[in-house]
Structures are given as C-alpha cells and as structure tokens.
Design a protein around this motif. Structure first.
Motif, PDB file in Angstrom:
ATOM      1  N   SER A   1      45.165 -58.501  52.969  1.00 56.72           N
ATOM      2  CA  SER A   1      44.248 -57.583  52.288  1.00 56.72           C
ATOM      3  C   SER A   1      43.965 -57.990  50.847  1.00 56.72           C
ATOM      4  O   SER A   1      42.825 -57.890  50.380  1.00 56.72           O
ATOM      5  CB  SER A   1      44.808 -56.155  52.324  1.00 56.72           C
ATOM      6  N   LEU A   2      44.986 -58.474  50.144  1.00 54.08           N
ATOM      7  CA  LEU A   2      44.822 -58.798  48.719  1.00 54.08           C
ATOM      8  C   LEU A   2      44.324 -60.220  48.489  1.00 54.08           C
ATOM      9  O   LEU A   2      43.732 -60.506  47.444  1.00 54.08           O
ATOM     10  CB  LEU A   2      46.153 -58.621  47.979  1.00 54.08           C
ATOM     11  N   GLY A   3      44.580 -61.100  49.439  1.00 53.75           N
ATOM     12  CA  GLY A   3      44.222 -62.493  49.251  1.00 53.75           C
ATOM     13  C   GLY A   3      43.048 -62.966  50.084  1.00 53.75           C
ATOM     14  O   GLY A   3      42.110 -63.576  49.564  1.00 53.75           O
ATOM     15  N   THR A   4      43.083 -62.668  51.380  1.00 53.15           N
ATOM     16  CA  THR A   4      42.045 -63.189  52.280  1.00 53.15           C
ATOM     17  C   THR A   4      40.752 -62.403  52.176  1.00 53.15           C
ATOM     18  O   THR A   4      39.661 -62.977  52.074  1.00 53.15           O
ATOM     19  CB  THR A   4      42.552 -63.174  53.736  1.00 53.15           C
ATOM     20  N   PHE A   5      40.849 -61.045  52.186  1.00 49.98           N
ATOM     21  CA  PHE A   5      39.640 -60.214  52.241  1.00 49.98           C
ATOM     22  C   PHE A   5      39.346 -59.455  50.947  1.00 49.98           C
ATOM     23  O   PHE A   5      38.214 -59.035  50.720  1.00 49.98           O
ATOM     24  CB  PHE A   5      39.747 -59.226  53.403  1.00 49.98           C
ATOM     25  N   ASN A   6      40.347 -59.206  50.122  1.00 50.74           N
ATOM     26  CA  ASN A   6      40.168 -58.464  48.872  1.00 50.74           C
ATOM     27  C   ASN A   6      39.601 -57.062  49.073  1.00 50.74           C
ATOM     28  O   ASN A   6      38.882 -56.546  48.213  1.00 50.74           O
ATOM     29  CB  ASN A   6      39.271 -59.253  47.909  1.00 50.74           C
ATOM     30  N   MET A   7      39.926 -56.478  50.183  1.00 55.11           N
ATOM     31  CA  MET A   7      39.529 -55.100  50.467  1.00 55.11           C
ATOM     32  C   MET A   7      40.307 -54.614  51.683  1.00 55.11           C
ATOM     33  O   MET A   7      40.901 -55.416  52.422  1.00 55.11           O
ATOM     34  CB  MET A   7      38.018 -55.005  50.747  1.00 55.11           C
ATOM     35  N   GLY A   8      40.289 -53.298  51.886  1.00 54.12           N
ATOM     36  CA  GLY A   8      40.898 -52.739  53.075  1.00 54.12           C
ATOM     37  C   GLY A   8      39.895 -52.679  54.206  1.00 54.12           C
ATOM     38  O   GLY A   8      38.725 -52.369  53.987  1.00 54.12           O
ATOM     39  N   ARG A   9      40.346 -52.987  55.413  1.00 50.75           N
ATOM     40  CA  ARG A   9      39.456 -52.999  56.573  1.00 50.75           C
ATOM     41  C   ARG A   9      39.907 -51.956  57.590  1.00 50.75           C
ATOM     42  O   ARG A   9      41.085 -51.882  57.933  1.00 50.75           O
ATOM     43  CB  ARG A   9      39.439 -54.379  57.223  1.00 50.75           C
ATOM     44  N   VAL A  10      38.972 -51.168  58.073  1.00 49.77           N
ATOM     45  CA  VAL A  10      39.238 -50.197  59.125  1.00 49.77           C
ATOM     46  C   VAL A  10      39.009 -50.908  60.455  1.00 49.77           C
ATOM     47  O   VAL A  10      37.886 -51.253  60.807  1.00 49.77           O
ATOM     48  CB  VAL A  10      38.311 -48.972  59.010  1.00 49.77           C
ATOM     49  N   ILE A  11      40.094 -51.174  61.175  1.00 48.68           N
ATOM     50  CA  ILE A  11      39.983 -51.957  62.408  1.00 48.68           C
ATOM     51  C   ILE A  11      40.218 -51.058  63.616  1.00 48.68           C
ATOM     52  O   ILE A  11      40.992 -50.098  63.564  1.00 48.68           O
ATOM     53  CB  ILE A  11      40.976 -53.124  62.409  1.00 48.68           C
ATOM     54  N   GLY A  12      39.546 -51.388  64.710  1.00 47.36           N
ATOM     55  CA  GLY A  12      39.651 -50.566  65.916  1.00 47.36           C
ATOM     56  C   GLY A  12      40.566 -51.135  66.966  1.00 47.36           C
ATOM     57  O   GLY A  12      40.752 -50.532  68.025  1.00 47.36           O
ATOM     58  N   ALA A  13      41.144 -52.305  66.718  1.00 48.64           N
ATOM     59  CA  ALA A  13      42.038 -52.939  67.696  1.00 48.64           C
ATOM     60  C   ALA A  13      43.008 -53.854  66.962  1.00 48.64           C
ATOM     61  O   ALA A  13      42.768 -54.256  65.820  1.00 48.64           O
ATOM     62  CB  ALA A  13      41.234 -53.729  68.730  1.00 48.64           C
ATOM     63  N   PHE A  14      44.094 -54.181  67.627  1.00 45.06           N
ATOM     64  CA  PHE A  14      45.076 -55.074  67.024  1.00 45.06           C
ATOM     65  C   PHE A  14      44.474 -56.457  66.786  1.00 45.06           C
ATOM     66  O   PHE A  14      43.698 -56.958  67.597  1.00 45.06           O
ATOM     67  CB  PHE A  14      46.301 -55.219  67.932  1.00 45.06           C
ATOM     68  N   GLU A  15      44.868 -57.067  65.678  1.00 42.92           N
ATOM     69  CA  GLU A  15      44.422 -58.426  65.376  1.00 42.92           C
ATOM     70  C   GLU A  15      45.441 -59.474  65.815  1.00 42.92           C
ATOM     71  O   GLU A  15      45.221 -60.681  65.664  1.00 42.92           O
ATOM     72  CB  GLU A  15      44.157 -58.570  63.877  1.00 42.92           C
ATOM     73  N   ASN A  16      46.569 -59.005  66.371  1.00 42.44           N
ATOM     74  CA  ASN A  16      47.582 -59.864  67.004  1.00 42.44           C
ATOM     75  C   ASN A  16      48.378 -60.736  66.030  1.00 42.44           C
ATOM     76  O   ASN A  16      49.002 -61.712  66.454  1.00 42.44           O
ATOM     77  CB  ASN A  16      46.952 -60.751  68.089  1.00 42.44           C
ATOM     78  N   TYR A  17      48.396 -60.391  64.751  1.00 40.58           N
ATOM     79  CA  TYR A  17      49.261 -61.125  63.826  1.00 40.58           C
ATOM     80  C   TYR A  17      50.729 -60.954  64.223  1.00 40.58           C
ATOM     81  O   TYR A  17      51.504 -61.919  64.212  1.00 40.58           O
ATOM     82  CB  TYR A  17      49.066 -60.626  62.394  1.00 40.58           C
ATOM     83  N   GLY A  18      51.111 -59.734  64.572  1.00 39.86           N
ATOM     84  CA  GLY A  18      52.492 -59.484  64.945  1.00 39.86           C
ATOM     85  C   GLY A  18      52.874 -60.143  66.248  1.00 39.86           C
ATOM     86  O   GLY A  18      53.973 -60.689  66.387  1.00 39.86           O
ATOM     87  N   PHE A  19      51.972 -60.128  67.226  1.00 41.16           N
ATOM     88  CA  PHE A  19      52.270 -60.731  68.523  1.00 41.16           C
ATOM     89  C   PHE A  19      52.276 -62.253  68.433  1.00 41.16           C
ATOM     90  O   PHE A  19      53.067 -62.920  69.098  1.00 41.16           O
ATOM     91  CB  PHE A  19      51.276 -60.237  69.563  1.00 41.16           C
ATOM     92  N   ASP A  20      51.402 -62.823  67.601  1.00 42.95           N
ATOM     93  CA  ASP A  20      51.462 -64.265  67.347  1.00 42.95           C
ATOM     94  C   ASP A  20      52.781 -64.625  66.672  1.00 42.95           C
ATOM     95  O   ASP A  20      53.321 -65.715  66.890  1.00 42.95           O
ATOM     96  CB  ASP A  20      50.291 -64.699  66.451  1.00 42.95           C
ATOM     97  N   GLY A  21      53.289 -63.699  65.849  1.00 43.16           N
ATOM     98  CA  GLY A  21      54.567 -63.936  65.189  1.00 43.16           C
ATOM     99  C   GLY A  21      55.713 -64.091  66.178  1.00 43.16           C
ATOM    100  O   GLY A  21      56.653 -64.860  65.934  1.00 43.16           O
ATOM    101  N   ILE A  22      55.646 -63.392  67.305  1.00 43.40           N
ATOM    102  CA  ILE A  22      56.675 -63.538  68.345  1.00 43.40           C
ATOM    103  C   ILE A  22      56.660 -64.961  68.874  1.00 43.40           C
ATOM    104  O   ILE A  22      57.706 -65.612  69.012  1.00 43.40           O
ATOM    105  CB  ILE A  22      56.444 -62.522  69.488  1.00 43.40           C
ATOM    106  N   ALA A  23      55.455 -65.465  69.179  1.00 46.37           N
ATOM    107  CA  ALA A  23      55.334 -66.837  69.676  1.00 46.37           C
ATOM    108  C   ALA A  23      55.806 -67.844  68.636  1.00 46.37           C
ATOM    109  O   ALA A  23      56.520 -68.805  68.961  1.00 46.37           O
ATOM    110  CB  ALA A  23      53.876 -67.117  70.066  1.00 46.37           C
TER     111      ALA A  23
END
Length: 378
Positions: free
Chosen positions: A265-287
C-alpha cells in the motif's frame, strides 16, 4: 553413513523439473522454448537473447517489486511452520496490515521519515493482532489455527474494505493518494530502473529476512519457539512457557504478513485499494515457504522466482503464449516440492550402485560368502 539430499537441493531439483514441464507444454502447444527463456531473461536483466541492444530495466524493477510481498508472506508462513503452527491466514493479515498503514498515512499527520516509519509499524501491529487471535484460541482452547485463519481471511478482507471506504475522500474502489511523507516510493530507485515502482520496501524485506534468521537460529527465544513446535509436552516439561510461545509465534508471523500489506500500500500503489477478492499474496507465501525449505535465503530466492514468474506472464502473453502456461510452471514447481520424498526415492534408486556379492553354492542353497579381514572366516 547414508547420504541424504538437503531440502535446498530438493527445492532446486523441483524448480528445474517445473521449468522442464513448462518447456514440454510449450513445445506440445506449438510454441518455441525461446519464448520462455526470453521472458525470463527480460524480467531478470532487461534484455533478451534475440535483442541484446534493447536494454530496459523496468521489467527488472517490477520483478523485484512483485517479489517483495511474496517474500514477506513466505517468511510469515515459514516462521509459524518452524514453530509448530500453520499460518494459512497470511492473506487476511496482509489486508489488515495494508488497511492500518493507510489509515495512519491519511489520518495521522507526521513529519518526514517518521510518518513512513509509523505507517509501517502500524501495518506490522495490525498483522500481529490478526495473528494473535488464532494463536490465543489455539493455546487456550486448542482450537485448530487453520480453521480460524481461513475465517479471519474473509473477515479481514471485508473489514478492511469497510474501513478504507470510510476514510475521507475515498471512492468506492480506492482511497486518496497518501502524503509523500508516508510513502515508501523512491525517485532514485525508480530512475535507475526506468521508472519502475521499485521502492524502499526492499530495505524492509532485507531487515525481515535477517530478523527471521536471527530470531530462530541465534536467540534463546527462537530456540524456545522451535522447541515448542517440535514437541510441546517436552518443552513444557523443560520449563518453557509453551502457551505463550504459541501466541508469540503467530503474532510474529502475522507481523511479517502485515509488513507485506504495508509495502504494497505504501510503496507499490501509494493508496488504499478496496478489493473484492483475494490477491493470493498469502497463499503464494505458502508455496514460497515450502519451495524455500523454510530457510531465510531459500525463501528469498523462492520469492524472487515467483515474482519473476509473475512478471514473465505478460511478457509471454505479448508473444502469444496463454497465461495458463505460466501458471502451470508455478503449479509444477509446487507439485514437485510436495513430491520431494518421491524425488529422493527415485534419485536414491537410480544413483545406487548395485554390488553383486560373492556367493558359493552348497546343498542347493546360495550362501553369501562372508568377507573377513585376511579373507579367512573364523
């Protein structure tokens, strides 16, 4: 002594097999294997085998940016796993971390670098609180952390969306741009990578990797956490506070995932985003955690690999290759890592040299000739 392959070697073999699988599917689908190699090289260093003169580091910067949150969620999952917990809730922790960092950025005016630091700390604290919930329920009531984490993922997404839409100036899909004092963006890093979104989040990731290694391997606190994960009863008998360790483990894991949200939020987009679905950062982290064999350097390399695969997808699509090919490569790598025991078994069978023992026959039975010192059996 029987030699065994290290987890890192198994991961490297798995990555290689995943890439080979992708090449085979490319060839079967009628595409040139050079498409894969060119996309990989362009993402890494900014040029291709076909055109060395067309040098562009923007893709390199974007590949690193894509890797940063995945490395952090990989560290989050790995930290919990090495202490006997399974943090499948990194996705929700990422979102609440992003939300908290944006709230501080917009609502709390602070000077210069202090503002950015406060926002990052807020993101880590929000993730830690989100990790505290399953940790407390597991230590106090023995409630499975996997079930709690899955539910908290959805709660975290909808709760964060509600908060972000309530901030001053927010639209239905995003917040206002955060103040420059709260941003992790870097004109210097952007300029050397041809205006990519590379930002100071790279420093946060570097510190997180060091902290992960140092806490688990160089401190008595980390030893206590790992001992609790190996055998909770034995650790408790040894005088360790196992219930507290379970909570601390999930809080630290949550804080690492919350940092990922702050970096996004602070580095890539510089704003807050209202998302309607998971972006899978956490699930990619498992892999990433499994591919990296739960080792700090291994997780960093695995995160870079998955970030590279993310950047390769549009480059391969530009050459006419469906994005599903890229997803097959990622899935193949994870599949082969999951099959690590099968890989070890196959390698041990093919690598074993069969020795034919000396045998003599007597009374119709084959008797192995015992070899003793001097060649004489006592």
């Amino acid at each position: 002594m029987k030699k065994t392959l290290s987890p890192i070697k198994i991961s490297l073999i798995s990555v290689g097999l995943g890439l080979v699988l992708g090449l085979i599917i490319l060839v079967i689908s009628g595409y040139s294997p050079m498409v894969l190699f060119n996309a990989m090289l362009r993402g890494l260093v900014g040029f291709t085998f076909d055109n060395f003169g067309n040098f562009n580091l923007r893709n390199t910067g974007e590949f690193i940016v894509s890797s940063l949150p995945i490395i952090l969620t990989g560290l989050s999952v790995a930290f919990a796993y090495r202490t006997g917990m399974f943090n499948i809730g990194a996705e929700g922790q990422v979102m609440v971390g992003a939300c908290a960092s944006i709230c501080v950025a917009i609502l709390v005016p602070l000077p210069g670098v202090i503002h950015a630091i406060a926002c990052v700390v807020a993101g880590a604290l929000a993730g830690a609180i989100w990790g505290l919930i399953p940790g407390f329920l597991k230590s106090r009531y023995k409630i499975n952390e996997v079930v709690v984490c899955i539910m908290l993922n959805y709660f975290g997404m909808y709760f964060s969306n509600f908060i972000l839409k309530s901030l001053p100036g927010s639209s239905i899909s995003k917040t206002v741009i955060i103040p420059e004092s709260a941003s992790l963006s870097s004109d210097f890093l952007s300029s050397i990578t041809n205006n990519s979104r590379l930002n100071w989040g790279i420093l946060i990731v570097g510190l997180a990797i060091f902290a992960y290694w140092f806490i688990l391997n160089k401190t008595s606190f980390g030893f206590s956490l790992r001992a609790t994960g190996f055998n909770e009863d034995a650790a408790q008998y040894a005088g360790m506070k196992t219930k507290r360790n379970v909570i601390y483990s999930m809080m630290i894991a949550g804080a690492l995932a919350g940092l990922a949200g702050a970096v996004i939020s602070l580095g890539t987009f510089n704003m807050g985003r209202v998302i309607g679905a998971f972006e899978n950062y956490g699930f990619d982290g498992i892999a990433v955690a499994f591919v990296g064999a739960f080792n700090a350097i291994g997780i960093m390399l695995a995160g870079l690999l998955f970030g590279l695969l993310n950047v390769m997808a549009p480059l391969m699509q530009a050459a006419g290759v469906p994005k599903e090919i890229n997803q097959i490569i990622s899935a193949g790598i994870v599949l082969f890592v999951a099959m690590q025991y099968g890989i070890v078994l196959l390698l041990s069978k093919f690598g074993k040299k069969k020795k034919k023992p000396d045998k003599i026959e007597g009374d119709g039975n084959k008797i192995e000739n015992d070899k003793v010192e001097g060649g004489v059996k006592a």
